[in-house]
Design a protein around this motif. Structure first.
Motif, short mmCIF file in Angstrom:
data_model
loop_
_atom_site.label_atom_id
_atom_site.label_comp_id
_atom_site.label_asym_id
_atom_site.label_seq_id
_atom_site.Cartn_x
_atom_site.Cartn_y
_atom_site.Cartn_z
N ALA A 37 10.13 3.94 2.66
CA ALA A 37 8.76 3.44 2.45
C ALA A 37 8.75 2.51 1.25
O ALA A 37 9.59 2.64 0.34
CB ALA A 37 7.80 4.60 2.24
N GLU A 38 7.79 1.61 1.25
CA GLU A 38 7.64 0.68 0.13
C GLU A 38 6.16 0.44 -0.10
O GLU A 38 5.40 0.18 0.83
CB GLU A 38 8.35 -0.62 0.42
N VAL A 39 5.75 0.54 -1.37
CA VAL A 39 4.36 0.32 -1.74
C VAL A 39 4.33 -0.55 -2.99
O VAL A 39 4.75 -0.12 -4.07
CB VAL A 39 3.61 1.64 -2.02
N LYS A 87 9.93 1.50 -4.12
CA LYS A 87 10.64 1.88 -2.90
C LYS A 87 11.08 3.34 -2.95
O LYS A 87 11.47 3.85 -4.00
CB LYS A 87 11.86 0.99 -2.69
N LYS A 98 8.62 13.33 7.12
CA LYS A 98 7.41 12.55 7.36
C LYS A 98 6.30 12.95 6.39
O LYS A 98 5.61 12.10 5.82
CB LYS A 98 6.91 12.74 8.80
N VAL A 102 7.13 11.59 2.87
CA VAL A 102 6.91 10.15 2.78
C VAL A 102 5.42 9.84 2.70
O VAL A 102 4.98 8.99 1.91
CB VAL A 102 7.57 9.43 3.97
N ASP A 103 4.62 10.52 3.53
CA ASP A 103 3.16 10.29 3.50
C ASP A 103 2.60 10.59 2.11
O ASP A 103 1.77 9.83 1.59
CB ASP A 103 2.48 11.16 4.55
N VAL A 153 3.63 7.89 -0.43
CA VAL A 153 2.87 6.65 -0.26
C VAL A 153 1.49 6.79 -0.88
O VAL A 153 1.02 5.91 -1.61
CB VAL A 153 2.77 6.28 1.24
#
Length: 289
Positions: free
Chosen positions: A36-38, A42, A66, A69-70, A73
């Motif tokens: 993921a990247e925001v 990263k 999952k 990662v959520d 983010v």
């Protein structure tokens, strides 16, 4: 050969990372796969390796990944929102973070020397000495007592003897009292530690909005009847409002006070030692008139 649960774990990570091969499973932690990247931040696959355990199934590992990662983010979005919202006060935030970091570091140093040097033994004499030196600090604002309560069926016919030994002093009389209760299966409650008055009342079939202060008379036995039983109660010792608290009732408080004093002495001694050493080594420059 790898156990089956280890194969499940490797398989699940490899599938999510997109590196499934018909010939072999590559090491999922050897790559730099971005999960993921925001806003330039990263999250790599190898960053989340510690959350997996060998007993996970492929399905469980995918779900956990999952979810992780959520959450990552969302956290990054909030951090970046906060940075934008409070950009004008960034210096204050940086200062607060630095102060908090310094506080944590100095606390860890203090705790290190406290753990290393603390004497946790508290003798009765030390507690008694502190109590005598600070006796005015231990004046009661509530009643404390010790008591004895026995629940007897109304069918019992030797109440006079029971009350006689319950009221008498001395080890022999007390043992006779206990023997009678044991022989007849009476419910006996011994309040041997200093206890607040409401606790005693909770053991009896009392009525609301009634003054039971008379129970504090140590020379009498009082009775409470309830559904075929009589509760006989005697307060064996009592300290009232305005009296000095018995030393036994405040010994835990005194231990905590002595502990904190010793702790502060250790911290101060270490600080003074650091200061003297820094002065000797000319590491300190102080310009205060």
């Amino acid at each position: 050969m790898l156990p089956m649960n280890r194969l499940f774990l490797i398989f699940s990570l490899a599938v999510v990372a997109g590196f499934v091969s018909c010939k072999r499973f590559p090491n999922p932690f050897a790559n730099q796969k971005v999960l993921a990247e925001v806003g330039g931040e990263k999250l790599y696959l190898h960053d989340i390796a510690p959350i997996f355990t060998p007993d996970m199934t492929a399905e469980d590992s995918i779900k956990i990944q999952k979810s992780y990662v959520d959450q990552w983010v969302k956290k990054q979005l909030k951090i970046q929102e906060a940075e934008e919202m409070f950009r004008s006060s960034q210096e204050d935030i940086d200062r607060m973070v630095e102060e908090y970091r310094n506080s944590l570091m100095t606390h860890k140093v203090d705790q290190y020397y406290v753990d290393k040097r603390m004497d946790t033994l508290f003798t009765d004499k030390q507690i008694a000495d502190y109590y005598l030196e600070h006796k005015p600090d231990f004046i009661l604002d509530k009643n404390l007592l010790k008591a004895r309560v026995v629940k007897v069926p109304d069918s019992y016919r030797q109440i006079a003897k029971l009350k006689e030994v319950m009221l008498s002093s001395g080890n022999d009389a007390y043992q006779d009292f206990v023997d009678i209760c044991t022989k007849n299966g009476f419910e006996l409650i011994e309040v041997n530690n200093w206890t607040e008055f409401p606790v005693l009342l909770s053991l009896l079939p009392t009525k609301k909005n009634t003054d039971y202060g008379y129970l504090l008379n140590e020379g009498k036995i009082f009775e409470f009847k309830d559904q075929g039983y009589t509760y006989y109660v005697r307060v064996t010792d009592h300290r009232g409002v305005g009296d000095y608290a018995p030393v036994e009732s405040v010994s835990d408080v005194i231990r905590r006070v002595i502990f904190n004093q010793r702790k502060q002495d250790i911290i101060k001694a270490h600080e003074d030692s650091l200061y003297r050493q820094a002065v000797t080594e000319k590491k300190i420059v102080v310009n205060v008139n």
